[in-house]
Design a protein around this motif. Sequence first.
Motif, PDB file in Angstrom:
ATOM      1  N   THR A  45       0.836  -1.204   0.000  1.00 34.48           N
ATOM      2  CA  THR A  45       0.000   0.000   0.000  1.00 34.48           C
ATOM      3  C   THR A  45       0.866   1.247   0.000  1.00 34.48           C
ATOM      4  O   THR A  45       0.574   2.211  -0.698  1.00 34.48           O
ATOM      5  N   THR A  46       1.942   1.210   0.772  1.00 31.60           N
ATOM      6  CA  THR A  46       2.811   2.391   0.819  1.00 31.60           C
ATOM      7  C   THR A  46       3.691   2.504  -0.428  1.00 31.60           C
ATOM      8  O   THR A  46       4.138   3.593  -0.757  1.00 31.60           O
ATOM      9  N   TYR A  47       3.917   1.398  -1.129  1.00 28.97           N
ATOM     10  CA  TYR A  47       4.649   1.442  -2.389  1.00 28.97           C
ATOM     11  C   TYR A  47       3.811   2.164  -3.445  1.00 28.97           C
ATOM     12  O   TYR A  47       4.303   3.031  -4.160  1.00 28.97           O
ATOM     13  N   HIS A  48       2.549   1.793  -3.544  1.00 30.12           N
ATOM     14  CA  HIS A  48       1.675   2.375  -4.561  1.00 30.12           C
ATOM     15  C   HIS A  48       1.153   3.757  -4.178  1.00 30.12           C
ATOM     16  O   HIS A  48       0.884   4.585  -5.048  1.00 30.12           O
ATOM     17  N   PHE A  49       0.998   3.993  -2.877  1.00 26.70           N
ATOM     18  CA  PHE A  49       0.436   5.258  -2.388  1.00 26.70           C
ATOM     19  C   PHE A  49       1.249   5.706  -1.180  1.00 26.70           C
ATOM     20  O   PHE A  49       1.064   5.195  -0.080  1.00 26.70           O
ATOM     21  N   LYS A  50       2.144   6.647  -1.405  1.00 22.81           N
ATOM     22  CA  LYS A  50       3.048   7.102  -0.342  1.00 22.81           C
ATOM     23  C   LYS A  50       2.296   7.687   0.848  1.00 22.81           C
ATOM     24  O   LYS A  50       2.708   7.551   1.979  1.00 22.81           O
ATOM     25  N   THR A  51       1.177   8.366   0.568  1.00 26.63           N
ATOM     26  CA  THR A  51       0.406   9.002   1.634  1.00 26.63           C
ATOM     27  C   THR A  51      -1.049   8.556   1.543  1.00 26.63           C
ATOM     28  O   THR A  51      -1.510   8.085   0.495  1.00 26.63           O
ATOM     29  N   LEU A  52      -1.779   8.749   2.625  1.00 24.18           N
ATOM     30  CA  LEU A  52      -3.210   8.466   2.610  1.00 24.18           C
ATOM     31  C   LEU A  52      -3.938   9.399   1.645  1.00 24.18           C
ATOM     32  O   LEU A  52      -4.922   8.998   1.024  1.00 24.18           O
ATOM     33  N   ASP A  53      -3.456  10.627   1.531  1.00 18.79           N
ATOM     34  CA  ASP A  53      -4.079  11.547   0.591  1.00 18.79           C
ATOM     35  C   ASP A  53      -3.987  11.010  -0.837  1.00 18.79           C
ATOM     36  O   ASP A  53      -4.951  11.092  -1.601  1.00 18.79           O
ATOM     37  N   GLU A  54      -2.840  10.441  -1.219  1.00 20.07           N
ATOM     38  CA  GLU A  54      -2.699   9.852  -2.551  1.00 20.07           C
ATOM     39  C   GLU A  54      -3.694   8.715  -2.744  1.00 20.07           C
ATOM     40  O   GLU A  54      -4.317   8.593  -3.803  1.00 20.07           O
ATOM     41  N   LEU A  55      -3.865   7.907  -1.709  1.00 18.64           N
ATOM     42  CA  LEU A  55      -4.804   6.794  -1.777  1.00 18.64           C
ATOM     43  C   LEU A  55      -6.237   7.309  -1.870  1.00 18.64           C
ATOM     44  O   LEU A  55      -7.048   6.810  -2.658  1.00 18.64           O
ATOM     45  N   MET A  56      -6.564   8.341  -1.121  1.00 25.13           N
ATOM     46  CA  MET A  56      -7.912   8.902  -1.176  1.00 25.13           C
ATOM     47  C   MET A  56      -8.192   9.564  -2.526  1.00 25.13           C
ATOM     48  O   MET A  56      -9.317   9.501  -3.023  1.00 25.13           O
ATOM     49  N   VAL A  57      -7.196  10.199  -3.116  1.00 26.90           N
ATOM     50  CA  VAL A  57      -7.362  10.785  -4.450  1.00 26.90           C
ATOM     51  C   VAL A  57      -7.725   9.671  -5.440  1.00 26.90           C
ATOM     52  O   VAL A  57      -8.673   9.805  -6.224  1.00 26.90           O
ATOM     53  N   ALA A  58      -7.000   8.580  -5.399  1.00 27.75           N
ATOM     54  CA  ALA A  58      -7.277   7.462  -6.308  1.00 27.75           C
ATOM     55  C   ALA A  58      -8.665   6.879  -6.043  1.00 27.75           C
ATOM     56  O   ALA A  58      -9.406   6.561  -6.987  1.00 27.75           O
ATOM     57  N   ALA A  59      -9.029   6.747  -4.776  1.00 26.25           N
ATOM     58  CA  ALA A  59     -10.341   6.201  -4.421  1.00 26.25           C
ATOM     59  C   ALA A  59     -11.460   7.129  -4.880  1.00 26.25           C
ATOM     60  O   ALA A  59     -12.479   6.671  -5.413  1.00 26.25           O
ATOM     61  N   LEU A  60     -11.294   8.433  -4.702  1.00 29.52           N
ATOM     62  CA  LEU A  60     -12.315   9.386  -5.129  1.00 29.52           C
ATOM     63  C   LEU A  60     -12.464   9.367  -6.640  1.00 29.52           C
ATOM     64  O   LEU A  60     -13.579   9.376  -7.167  1.00 29.52           O
ATOM     65  N   ARG A  61     -11.337   9.322  -7.357  1.00 30.84           N
ATOM     66  CA  ARG A  61     -11.414   9.254  -8.827  1.00 30.84           C
ATOM     67  C   ARG A  61     -12.189   8.017  -9.268  1.00 30.84           C
ATOM     68  O   ARG A  61     -13.034   8.077 -10.152  1.00 30.84           O
ATOM     69  N   GLN A  62     -11.905   6.899  -8.636  1.00 35.28           N
ATOM     70  CA  GLN A  62     -12.590   5.665  -9.008  1.00 35.28           C
ATOM     71  C   GLN A  62     -14.060   5.725  -8.616  1.00 35.28           C
ATOM     72  O   GLN A  62     -14.930   5.311  -9.384  1.00 35.28           O
ATOM     73  N   ALA A  63     -14.365   6.252  -7.449  1.00 37.16           N
ATOM     74  CA  ALA A  63     -15.760   6.362  -7.019  1.00 37.16           C
ATOM     75  C   ALA A  63     -16.541   7.278  -7.947  1.00 37.16           C
ATOM     76  O   ALA A  63     -17.712   7.024  -8.251  1.00 37.16           O
ATOM     77  N   ASN A  64     -15.916   8.330  -8.431  1.00 41.25           N
ATOM     78  CA  ASN A  64     -16.576   9.275  -9.333  1.00 41.25           C
ATOM     79  C   ASN A  64     -16.978   8.623 -10.653  1.00 41.25           C
ATOM     80  O   ASN A  64     -17.872   9.114 -11.344  1.00 41.25           O
ATOM     81  N   GLU A  65     -16.315   7.542 -11.004  1.00 38.40           N
ATOM     82  CA  GLU A  65     -16.620   6.868 -12.266  1.00 38.40           C
ATOM     83  C   GLU A  65     -18.051   6.352 -12.297  1.00 38.40           C
ATOM     84  O   GLU A  65     -18.659   6.280 -13.364  1.00 38.40           O
ATOM     85  N   GLY A  66     -18.606   6.011 -11.140  1.00 41.78           N
ATOM     86  CA  GLY A  66     -19.959   5.464 -11.104  1.00 41.78           C
ATOM     87  C   GLY A  66     -20.988   6.428 -11.664  1.00 41.78           C
ATOM     88  O   GLY A  66     -21.789   6.072 -12.529  1.00 41.78           O
ATOM     89  N   PHE A  67     -20.978   7.670 -11.197  1.00 40.14           N
ATOM     90  CA  PHE A  67     -21.937   8.662 -11.678  1.00 40.14           C
ATOM     91  C   PHE A  67     -21.648   9.009 -13.132  1.00 40.14           C
ATOM     92  O   PHE A  67     -22.574   9.149 -13.927  1.00 40.14           O
ATOM     93  N   ALA A  68     -20.380   9.124 -13.480  1.00 40.72           N
ATOM     94  CA  ALA A  68     -20.015   9.470 -14.859  1.00 40.72           C
ATOM     95  C   ALA A  68     -20.512   8.408 -15.833  1.00 40.72           C
ATOM     96  O   ALA A  68     -21.031   8.738 -16.905  1.00 40.72           O
TER      97      ALA A  68
END
Length: 181
Positions: A45-68
Motif C-alpha cells: 500500500t505504501t509502495y503504490h500510495f506514499k500518503t493516505l491523501d494519494e490513496l484517497m485521491v485514487a479512491a475518489l477518482r474511481q468512485a466518481n466513475e460510477g456517476f459518470a
Amino acid sequence: MARRYDPERRRRIIDAAIRVVGSRGIAGLSHRSVAAEADVPLGSTTYHFKTLDELMVAALRQANEGFAKLMSARGAFEDPQADLADELAQLLGEWLSGDRTGVELEYELYLAALRRPALRPVAAEWCAGVAGQLARRTDPVTARALVALMDGICLQVLLTGAEYDAAYAREMLARVIGRRI
C-alpha cells in the motif's frame, strides 16, 4: 524469493480503500486497514500510495466513475429534443434508488476535500466533467448551476434519509434551465 508480478494490485488496493471507507468511514482509513482488506502486505500500500491523501485521491477518482458512467449511458443528454430537466431528474432517481452505500461513499470522499486539500482538484474535476457534459445542452453557467442543484438535492436526500422526490427535482431543474414545466 522472486518478486511476484501482480498488475492488478494497485486497483485491488483502491477497491479495498473504497470498501474501508464504506464500512468504517474516512476515519477508519489507514494503510494498515487497506492492506488487511486487500490482503496484501502493508508495504504494497505504501509502495503504490506514499500518503493516505494519494490513496484517497485514487479512491475518489474511481468512485466518481460510477456517476459518470450512469450519466454517459443516458444518450438523451446528446439529444436536443429530450427534456433535459426530466432526464436529469431520472438520472438522480437512478443514482439514489436502492442501496445508497455507493452514493454515500462517493459523497463522503467528495466532502473529505473540505479538510484535505489534495482531494479538492479531484472534486473540482468531477464538477467540471459533469458541467461539461451538461454544457452541450445548455450554456456553461447554467450547467454549473445544474451541478450545484443536483449536488444539493443529493446531499439533502442522503443527510435526511428522505425519499427522493423526482417531481420536485424535475421542477427545480426546469427552473434553472429556464423552462417552466
